[in-house]
Design a protein around this motif. Structure first.
Motif, PDB file in Angstrom:
ATOM      1  N   ARG A 226      29.075  16.704  40.642  1.00 26.49           N
ATOM      2  CA  ARG A 226      29.617  15.741  41.603  1.00 26.49           C
ATOM      3  C   ARG A 226      31.024  15.383  41.156  1.00 26.49           C
ATOM      4  N   PHE A 227      31.900  15.166  42.134  1.00 23.70           N
ATOM      5  CA  PHE A 227      33.254  14.737  41.808  1.00 23.70           C
ATOM      6  C   PHE A 227      33.247  13.258  41.455  1.00 23.70           C
ATOM      7  N   VAL A 228      33.952  12.923  40.388  1.00 29.15           N
ATOM      8  CA  VAL A 228      34.066  11.543  39.934  1.00 29.15           C
ATOM      9  C   VAL A 228      35.516  11.113  40.101  1.00 29.15           C
ATOM     10  N   PRO A 229      35.800   9.800  40.002  1.00 28.28           N
ATOM     11  CA  PRO A 229      37.190   9.343  40.144  1.00 28.28           C
ATOM     12  C   PRO A 229      38.139  10.125  39.244  1.00 28.28           C
ATOM     13  N   GLY A 230      39.270  10.512  39.814  1.00 26.24           N
ATOM     14  CA  GLY A 230      40.211  11.355  39.102  1.00 26.24           C
ATOM     15  C   GLY A 230      40.095  12.811  39.482  1.00 26.24           C
ATOM     16  N   GLY A 231      39.070  13.132  40.306  1.00 27.53           N
ATOM     17  CA  GLY A 231      38.919  14.495  40.794  1.00 27.53           C
ATOM     18  C   GLY A 231      38.173  15.436  39.882  1.00 27.53           C
ATOM     19  N   ARG A 232      37.603  14.929  38.774  1.00 23.50           N
ATOM     20  CA  ARG A 232      36.875  15.794  37.842  1.00 23.50           C
ATOM     21  C   ARG A 232      35.485  16.109  38.391  1.00 23.50           C
ATOM     22  N   LEU A 233      35.086  17.381  38.259  1.00 19.09           N
ATOM     23  CA  LEU A 233      33.747  17.790  38.673  1.00 19.09           C
ATOM     24  C   LEU A 233      32.821  17.626  37.478  1.00 19.09           C
ATOM     25  N   LYS A 234      31.939  16.661  37.540  1.00 18.68           N
ATOM     26  CA  LYS A 234      31.035  16.362  36.440  1.00 18.68           C
ATOM     27  C   LYS A 234      29.724  17.110  36.623  1.00 18.68           C
ATOM     28  N   LEU A 235      29.254  17.768  35.565  1.00 13.03           N
ATOM     29  CA  LEU A 235      27.946  18.418  35.601  1.00 13.03           C
ATOM     30  C   LEU A 235      26.863  17.343  35.646  1.00 13.03           C
ATOM     31  N   ILE A 236      25.993  17.399  36.642  1.00 13.10           N
ATOM     32  CA  ILE A 236      24.938  16.388  36.769  1.00 13.10           C
ATOM     33  C   ILE A 236      23.539  16.963  36.597  1.00 13.10           C
ATOM     34  N   ALA A 237      23.385  18.276  36.752  1.00 11.85           N
ATOM     35  CA  ALA A 237      22.024  18.817  36.706  1.00 11.85           C
ATOM     36  C   ALA A 237      22.061  20.330  36.572  1.00 11.85           C
ATOM     37  N   ARG A 238      20.964  20.838  36.039  1.00  7.88           N
ATOM     38  CA  ARG A 238      20.697  22.266  36.059  1.00  7.88           C
ATOM     39  C   ARG A 238      19.355  22.453  36.747  1.00  7.88           C
ATOM     40  N   SER A 239      19.241  23.480  37.549  1.00  8.45           N
ATOM     41  CA  SER A 239      18.013  23.674  38.322  1.00  8.45           C
ATOM     42  C   SER A 239      16.987  24.467  37.535  1.00  8.45           C
ATOM     43  N   ASP A 298      20.622   9.597  33.250  1.00 11.62           N
ATOM     44  CA  ASP A 298      21.447   8.952  32.236  1.00 11.62           C
ATOM     45  C   ASP A 298      22.905   9.041  32.642  1.00 11.62           C
ATOM     46  N   MET A 299      23.472   7.903  33.049  1.00 12.03           N
ATOM     47  CA  MET A 299      24.880   7.826  33.430  1.00 12.03           C
ATOM     48  C   MET A 299      25.234   8.906  34.457  1.00 12.03           C
ATOM     49  N   GLY A 300      24.358   9.042  35.458  1.00 12.64           N
ATOM     50  CA  GLY A 300      24.617   9.969  36.552  1.00 12.64           C
ATOM     51  C   GLY A 300      24.163  11.391  36.311  1.00 12.64           C
ATOM     52  N   THR A 301      23.596  11.688  35.145  1.00  9.82           N
ATOM     53  CA  THR A 301      23.143  13.040  34.819  1.00  9.82           C
ATOM     54  C   THR A 301      21.623  13.077  34.772  1.00  9.82           C
ATOM     55  N   TYR A 302      21.032  14.051  35.461  1.00  2.82           N
ATOM     56  CA  TYR A 302      19.573  14.184  35.481  1.00  2.82           C
ATOM     57  C   TYR A 302      19.121  14.843  34.179  1.00  2.82           C
ATOM     58  N   ARG A 303      18.218  14.159  33.468  1.00  2.00           N
ATOM     59  CA  ARG A 303      17.788  14.619  32.146  1.00  2.00           C
ATOM     60  C   ARG A 303      16.908  15.858  32.233  1.00  2.00           C
ATOM     61  N   HIS A 304      16.104  15.956  33.292  1.00  2.18           N
ATOM     62  CA  HIS A 304      15.190  17.088  33.434  1.00  2.18           C
ATOM     63  C   HIS A 304      15.713  18.058  34.498  1.00  2.18           C
ATOM     64  N   PRO A 305      15.343  19.331  34.412  1.00  3.50           N
ATOM     65  CA  PRO A 305      15.763  20.275  35.451  1.00  3.50           C
ATOM     66  C   PRO A 305      15.323  19.821  36.840  1.00  3.50           C
ATOM     67  N   VAL A 306      16.173  20.084  37.828  1.00  2.00           N
ATOM     68  CA  VAL A 306      15.890  19.703  39.217  1.00  2.00           C
ATOM     69  C   VAL A 306      15.427  20.938  39.978  1.00  2.00           C
ATOM     70  N   ARG A 307      14.829  20.719  41.128  1.00  2.00           N
ATOM     71  CA  ARG A 307      14.360  21.843  41.952  1.00  2.00           C
ATOM     72  C   ARG A 307      15.266  22.003  43.170  1.00  2.00           C
ATOM     73  N   TYR A 308      15.738  23.218  43.381  1.00  2.00           N
ATOM     74  CA  TYR A 308      16.538  23.514  44.568  1.00  2.00           C
ATOM     75  C   TYR A 308      15.646  23.515  45.803  1.00  2.00           C
ATOM     76  N   LEU A 309      16.090  22.823  46.864  1.00  5.51           N
ATOM     77  CA  LEU A 309      15.331  22.772  48.110  1.00  5.51           C
ATOM     78  C   LEU A 309      15.984  23.589  49.205  1.00  5.51           C
ATOM     79  N   ARG A 310      17.283  23.328  49.456  1.00  3.60           N
ATOM     80  CA  ARG A 310      17.965  24.039  50.549  1.00  3.60           C
ATOM     81  C   ARG A 310      19.445  23.744  50.490  1.00  3.60           C
ATOM     82  N   LEU A 311      20.219  24.529  51.235  1.00  4.60           N
ATOM     83  CA  LEU A 311      21.635  24.242  51.409  1.00  4.60           C
ATOM     84  C   LEU A 311      21.822  23.155  52.455  1.00  4.60           C
ATOM     85  N   ARG A 312      22.809  22.317  52.248  1.00  2.00           N
ATOM     86  CA  ARG A 312      23.156  21.283  53.229  1.00  2.00           C
ATOM     87  C   ARG A 312      24.422  21.720  53.961  1.00  2.00           C
TER      88      ARG A 312
END
Length: 320
Positions: A226-239, A298-312
């Motif tokens: 997700r983009f955070v202030p300043g335009g940085r793309l922050k890693l939030i999850a791995r599937s 934790d501070m916007g990051t998902y601690r456990h792997p997430v499941r991909y559902l679909r494209l938006r």
């Protein structure tokens, strides 16, 4: 005391739903977001992590509470730290790194608590082969006769599936209750075995597909940001690993990215507790995925792997 550390705790395997109506009656307990511990109380107190580590140096207030309980027992519990909005896992992690004077200071500033849900030994009697309903009765009697208060807390338990379903509401998740643990009331305590069931609270969220493992035209898993202030793309999850249809769908629309990608040259860890780098391929970060997530954030990051559902297709990266 007959039992001594380290002891392998009984574990739970994940499921995707509560037992179906009409199934064998079960007991349900809240799953708090903390560290699993075994607590040995009495003259020689000990606090053991799930993997057998000695946590006494980091949590001196719990060592004192275990020494002052007034009875020798081995208790199975979740170690937690309370925050302003509920359970605070990052604060718990920070506390676990402290020792000596800094641990004593942290114990005063951010005291830890023990949410107790099982008992393995009580007053010299080993209870491993007793059914859960009897172990629970012994635990409730301990709390009642000793009039236990903080840092001790008795884990909520119910036999009502509707109440358990209510604990899966995201409102509970926001407070630090990750889901429910499902147990057979007649089961004995089987050390090291996955004899219980656990159901995590699930919600949906969105993330920008920033990279993949595998190759772009046949990805194995996704790295989402997700983009955070300043335009940085922050890693939030791995599937989790993608299904074949999902990999084929994504492989047909993802595009490799070059040096202009915000993650070019970055290093990500291959997994929890390892410094091994993760091999990944950056992709143009313009596609949004809907993902199934749990409440461990934790501070916007998902601690456990997430499941991909679909494209938006109805969303752009700027919408996330």
């Amino acid at each position: 005391m007959h039992l001594s550390p380290p002891i392998e705790p009984m574990l739970a395997r994940p499921v995707t739903a509560l037992p179906a109506p009409g199934a064998r009656p079960m007991l349900f307990e809240q799953k708090a977001d903390g560290f699993r511990v075994l607590v040995f109380t009495g003259p020689q107190p000990y606090v053991q992590s799930r993997r057998g580590a000695d946590l006494r140096g980091a949590f001196p207030e719990l060592v004192q509470a275990a020494a002052e309980l007034g009875v020798e027992a081995v208790l199975d519990a979740e170690l937690v730290v309370w925050g302003a909005r509920g359970l605070d896992f990052p604060a718990l992690q920070e506390r676990a790194r402290r020792r000596r004077a800094t641990a004593q200071h942290a114990a005063r500033e951010r005291p830890a608590h023990l949410i107790v849900f099982d008992v393995l030994e009580m007053s010299g009697a080993v209870l491993l082969d007793e059914p859960l309903r009897r172990r629970r009765a012994a635990l409730e009697d301990l709390f009642a006769t000793r009039r236990l208060t903080a840092p001790w807390a008795l884990c909520p338990q119910t036999s009502d599936p509707a109440t358990a379903a209510g604990w899966l509401d995201p409102v509970w998740g926001a407070a630090g209750i990750e889901g429910v643990v499902i147990k057979d009331p007649d089961s004995r305590y089987r050390r090291g075995e996955r004899g219980w069931l656990k159901l995590r609270t699930r919600m949906t969220a969105e993330g920008i597909i920033g990279a993949v493992t595998g190759v772009v035209h046949a990805p194995r898993s996704l790295l989402l940001g997700r983009f955070v202030p300043g335009g940085r793309l922050k890693l939030i999850a791995r599937s989790t690993p993608l299904s074949r249809p999902a990999a084929a769908e994504l492989g047909s629309v993802l595009r490799p990215a070059g040096q202009e990608h915000p993650w070019h040259g970055r290093r990500f860890s291959a997994g929890w507790g390892t410094s091994e780098p993760l091999a990944f391929q950056p992709v143009v970060p313009d596609l949004v995925a809907e993902i199934s997530v749990d409440t461990a954030v934790d501070m916007g990051t998902y601690r456990h792997p997430v499941r991909y559902l679909r494209l938006r297709d109805d969303m752009t990266a700027a919408d996330v």
